[in-house]
Design a protein around this motif. Structure first.
Motif, mmCIF file in Angstrom:
data_model
loop_
_atom_site.group_PDB
_atom_site.id
_atom_site.type_symbol
_atom_site.label_atom_id
_atom_site.label_comp_id
_atom_site.label_asym_id
_atom_site.label_seq_id
_atom_site.Cartn_x
_atom_site.Cartn_y
_atom_site.Cartn_z
ATOM 1 N N TRP A 102 38.880 31.160 35.215
ATOM 2 C CA TRP A 102 38.715 32.112 36.557
ATOM 3 C C TRP A 102 39.400 33.495 36.197
ATOM 4 O O TRP A 102 38.947 34.204 37.000
ATOM 5 C CB TRP A 102 39.604 31.361 37.566
ATOM 6 C CG TRP A 102 38.950 29.816 38.099
ATOM 7 C CD1 TRP A 102 39.370 28.621 37.720
ATOM 8 C CD2 TRP A 102 37.737 29.710 38.554
ATOM 9 N NE1 TRP A 102 38.356 27.787 38.243
ATOM 10 C CE2 TRP A 102 37.478 28.361 38.686
ATOM 11 C CE3 TRP A 102 36.811 30.634 38.926
ATOM 12 C CZ2 TRP A 102 36.285 27.893 39.348
ATOM 13 C CZ3 TRP A 102 35.579 30.228 39.725
ATOM 14 C CH2 TRP A 102 35.269 28.833 39.766
ATOM 15 N N GLU A 103 40.204 33.612 35.364
ATOM 16 C CA GLU A 103 40.475 34.949 34.999
ATOM 17 C C GLU A 103 39.317 35.815 34.528
ATOM 18 O O GLU A 103 39.738 36.831 34.511
ATOM 19 C CB GLU A 103 41.721 35.061 34.030
ATOM 20 C CG GLU A 103 43.050 34.528 34.714
ATOM 21 C CD GLU A 103 44.336 34.345 33.666
ATOM 22 O OE1 GLU A 103 43.847 34.368 32.431
ATOM 23 O OE2 GLU A 103 45.439 33.743 34.063
ATOM 24 N N THR B 109 42.833 27.830 34.308
ATOM 25 C CA THR B 109 43.033 29.200 34.873
ATOM 26 C C THR B 109 42.473 30.241 34.103
ATOM 27 O O THR B 109 41.933 31.146 34.564
ATOM 28 C CB THR B 109 44.547 29.338 34.836
ATOM 29 O OG1 THR B 109 45.291 28.398 35.437
ATOM 30 C CG2 THR B 109 44.887 30.581 35.458
ATOM 31 N N SER C 188 39.902 38.185 39.136
ATOM 32 C CA SER C 188 41.425 37.903 39.553
ATOM 33 C C SER C 188 42.344 38.968 39.467
ATOM 34 O O SER C 188 43.574 39.178 39.926
ATOM 35 C CB SER C 188 41.916 36.821 38.641
ATOM 36 O OG SER C 188 41.841 37.166 37.249
#
Length: 150
Positions: A10-11, A7, A64
């Protein structure tokens, strides 16, 4: 390839893309099906604008944490225009996202994006670039969002 990324990866990704929007009408030829002797009925007529309805090319980015700058492109987009967009908008958007020094860039393989002047800028300012295969359907959410809006 990117599916197994954490995660946190992707942040820190900034997705960029550009798209053309027609102000009025469509670039495609339009057909109207009608029964005989009804060609001029109001329901079968489509308004047009002489000499085209105009269009607007827009560059945008998102991460994001939200949407970044939008840049409205006047005239033809080339590698110098794209370089200017990166310089003026990508750095500012990354700073606004709070990931200015550690972001991953996701862009398609458009010739403007892969021009030497732009590749050098990206090499200097973007620690990592997400590589995408040529002619791939793309994992860029902007592409899919803009397709939905058109």
């Amino acid at each position: 390839m990117h599916v197994k990324q954490l995660t946190e990866f992707w942040e820190n990704v900034i997705f960029v893309n550009e798209s053309k929007y027609n102000i009025f009408g469509s670039d495609d030829q339009q057909k109207v099906w009608h029964t005989p002797n009804t060609a001029l009925h109001i329901k079968n007529l489509r308004p047009i604008v002489k000499c085209g309805g105009g269009n607007q090319l827009v560059w945008g980015c998102m991460a994001s944490s939200g949407g970044g700058n939008l840049y409205f492109i006047n005239g033809t987009m080339n590698k110098y225009v794209y370089f200017d967009i990166l310089e003026r908008n990508l750095k500012q958007s990354a700073s606004n996202f709070g990931i200015s020094r550690h972001f991953n860039l996701s862009q398609d393989n458009d010739p403007k994006h892969t021009a030497d002047i732009c590749k050098l800028w990206v090499l200097y300012y973007c620690p990592r670039v997400i590589k995408t295969p040529a002619q791939s359907p793309g994992l860029n959410p902007i592409e899919h969002m803009w397709d939905y809006m058109q």
